[in-house]
Each structure stands twice: as structure tokens, then as C-alpha cells.
Design a protein around this motif. Structure first.
Motif, PDB file in Angstrom:
ATOM      1  N   MET A 116      -9.016  -4.950  15.893  1.00 49.67           N
ATOM      2  CA  MET A 116      -9.867  -6.067  16.221  1.00 49.67           C
ATOM      3  C   MET A 116     -11.240  -5.790  15.643  1.00 49.67           C
ATOM      4  N   THR A 117     -11.725  -6.708  14.869  1.00 48.80           N
ATOM      5  CA  THR A 117     -13.030  -6.543  14.247  1.00 48.80           C
ATOM      6  C   THR A 117     -14.133  -7.020  15.180  1.00 48.80           C
ATOM      7  N   GLU A 118     -15.365  -6.697  14.824  1.00 46.60           N
ATOM      8  CA  GLU A 118     -16.495  -7.085  15.655  1.00 46.60           C
ATOM      9  C   GLU A 118     -16.658  -8.602  15.690  1.00 46.60           C
ATOM     10  N   ALA A 119     -16.336  -9.263  14.584  1.00 42.46           N
ATOM     11  CA  ALA A 119     -16.436 -10.731  14.545  1.00 42.46           C
ATOM     12  C   ALA A 119     -15.421 -11.356  15.493  1.00 42.46           C
ATOM     13  N   GLU A 120     -14.212 -10.816  15.529  1.00 41.30           N
ATOM     14  CA  GLU A 120     -13.213 -11.325  16.465  1.00 41.30           C
ATOM     15  C   GLU A 120     -13.619 -11.026  17.901  1.00 41.30           C
ATOM     16  N   TRP A 121     -14.253  -9.906  18.103  1.00 38.24           N
ATOM     17  CA  TRP A 121     -14.709  -9.519  19.431  1.00 38.24           C
ATOM     18  C   TRP A 121     -15.739 -10.511  19.944  1.00 38.24           C
ATOM     19  N   ARG A 122     -16.666 -10.908  19.091  1.00 35.06           N
ATOM     20  CA  ARG A 122     -17.714 -11.836  19.492  1.00 35.06           C
ATOM     21  C   ARG A 122     -17.200 -13.267  19.581  1.00 35.06           C
TER      22      ARG A 122
ATOM     23  N   GLY B 125     -14.318 -14.391  20.826  1.00 35.90           N
ATOM     24  CA  GLY B 125     -13.655 -14.688  22.094  1.00 35.90           C
ATOM     25  C   GLY B 125     -14.620 -14.603  23.259  1.00 35.90           C
ATOM     26  N   ASP B 126     -14.258 -15.315  24.335  1.00 36.40           N
ATOM     27  CA  ASP B 126     -15.083 -15.276  25.535  1.00 36.40           C
ATOM     28  C   ASP B 126     -14.825 -14.016  26.350  1.00 36.40           C
ATOM     29  N   GLU B 127     -13.631 -13.497  26.267  1.00 37.69           N
ATOM     30  CA  GLU B 127     -13.251 -12.342  27.059  1.00 37.69           C
ATOM     31  C   GLU B 127     -13.235 -11.088  26.192  1.00 37.69           C
ATOM     32  N   ILE B 128     -13.540  -9.973  26.800  1.00 43.11           N
ATOM     33  CA  ILE B 128     -13.491  -8.692  26.114  1.00 43.11           C
ATOM     34  C   ILE B 128     -12.241  -7.962  26.597  1.00 43.11           C
ATOM     35  N   SER B 129     -11.456  -7.526  25.665  1.00 40.05           N
ATOM     36  CA  SER B 129     -10.237  -6.808  25.998  1.00 40.05           C
ATOM     37  C   SER B 129     -10.581  -5.395  26.439  1.00 40.05           C
ATOM     38  N   LEU B 130      -9.961  -4.938  27.515  1.00 41.73           N
ATOM     39  CA  LEU B 130     -10.173  -3.571  27.959  1.00 41.73           C
ATOM     40  C   LEU B 130      -9.640  -2.573  26.941  1.00 41.73           C
ATOM     41  N   PHE B 131      -8.594  -2.945  26.245  1.00 45.72           N
ATOM     42  CA  PHE B 131      -8.051  -2.086  25.198  1.00 45.72           C
ATOM     43  C   PHE B 131      -9.058  -1.907  24.061  1.00 45.72           C
ATOM     44  N   ALA B 132      -9.697  -2.989  23.662  1.00 48.62           N
ATOM     45  CA  ALA B 132     -10.704  -2.915  22.598  1.00 48.62           C
ATOM     46  C   ALA B 132     -11.909  -2.104  23.041  1.00 48.62           C
ATOM     47  N   LEU B 133     -12.326  -2.301  24.264  1.00 48.50           N
ATOM     48  CA  LEU B 133     -13.444  -1.540  24.794  1.00 48.50           C
ATOM     49  C   LEU B 133     -13.097  -0.058  24.880  1.00 48.50           C
ATOM     50  N   GLY B 134     -11.922   0.250  25.386  1.00 50.53           N
ATOM     51  CA  GLY B 134     -11.486   1.641  25.494  1.00 50.53           C
ATOM     52  C   GLY B 134     -11.345   2.312  24.144  1.00 50.53           C
TER      53      GLY B 134
END
Length: 76
Positions: free
Chosen positions: A1-7, A9-18
Motif C-alpha cells: 500500500m502506497t502513501e497515496a492509497e493510504w491518504r 481512504g478514510d480508514e487506516i488499516s492496522l496492517f498498514a500501520l503495523g
């Protein structure tokens, strides 16, 4: 998941954060260590703000205390 995809979406995935935290764990540890050193140096370099002292001063003969001491002496 790229930073652009991260921004996007409205929700932040715990997997991406971890995974981000795990990937940058050494950078996080270095910053934590640096912050601890700076905090320790600032605490050590400052002088103590407060000091306390205590002393006991005997009081003169008080009529009420002598009465109480006399009663205590009589009662044993």
C-alpha cells in the motif's frame, strides 16, 4: 500500500500501520533514544529548585501541658 492509497481512504488499516512501524523500527528506536538522552541531560543540568530544612524548638512552660503531665504522673 502506497502513501497515496493510504491518504485516499478514510480508514487506516492496522496492517498498514503495523508494517510501517515494523519497517521503520530502528529509526523509531534511534529517535526514542535521542529523546531520552536530551531529556536526561536537561534534567541533570538544572539545579534543584526546592530545598527543605527542619528544626525543633523547645517551647516554654505551658500551664495546660504541665497540668496534663501532672495527671499523667499520678496515673502512672
Amino acid at each position: 500500500m502506497t502513501e497515496a492509497e493510504w491518504r485516499a481512504g478514510d480508514e487506516i488499516s492496522l496492517f498498514a500501520l503495523g508494517s510501517t512501524l515494523l519497517r521503520d523500527r530502528w529509526r523509531i528506536i534511534r529517535w526514542m533514544f535521542l529523546g531520552a538522552v536530551v531529556a536526561a541531560l536537561s534534567v541533570i543540568s538544572k539545579p534543584a529548585l526546592y530545598s527543605a530544612s527542619a528544626s525543633f524548638v523547645p517551647l516554654g512552660n505551658d500551664a495546660s501541658s504541665s497540668v496534663i503531665m501532672g495527671l499523667a504522673g499520678r496515673l502512672g
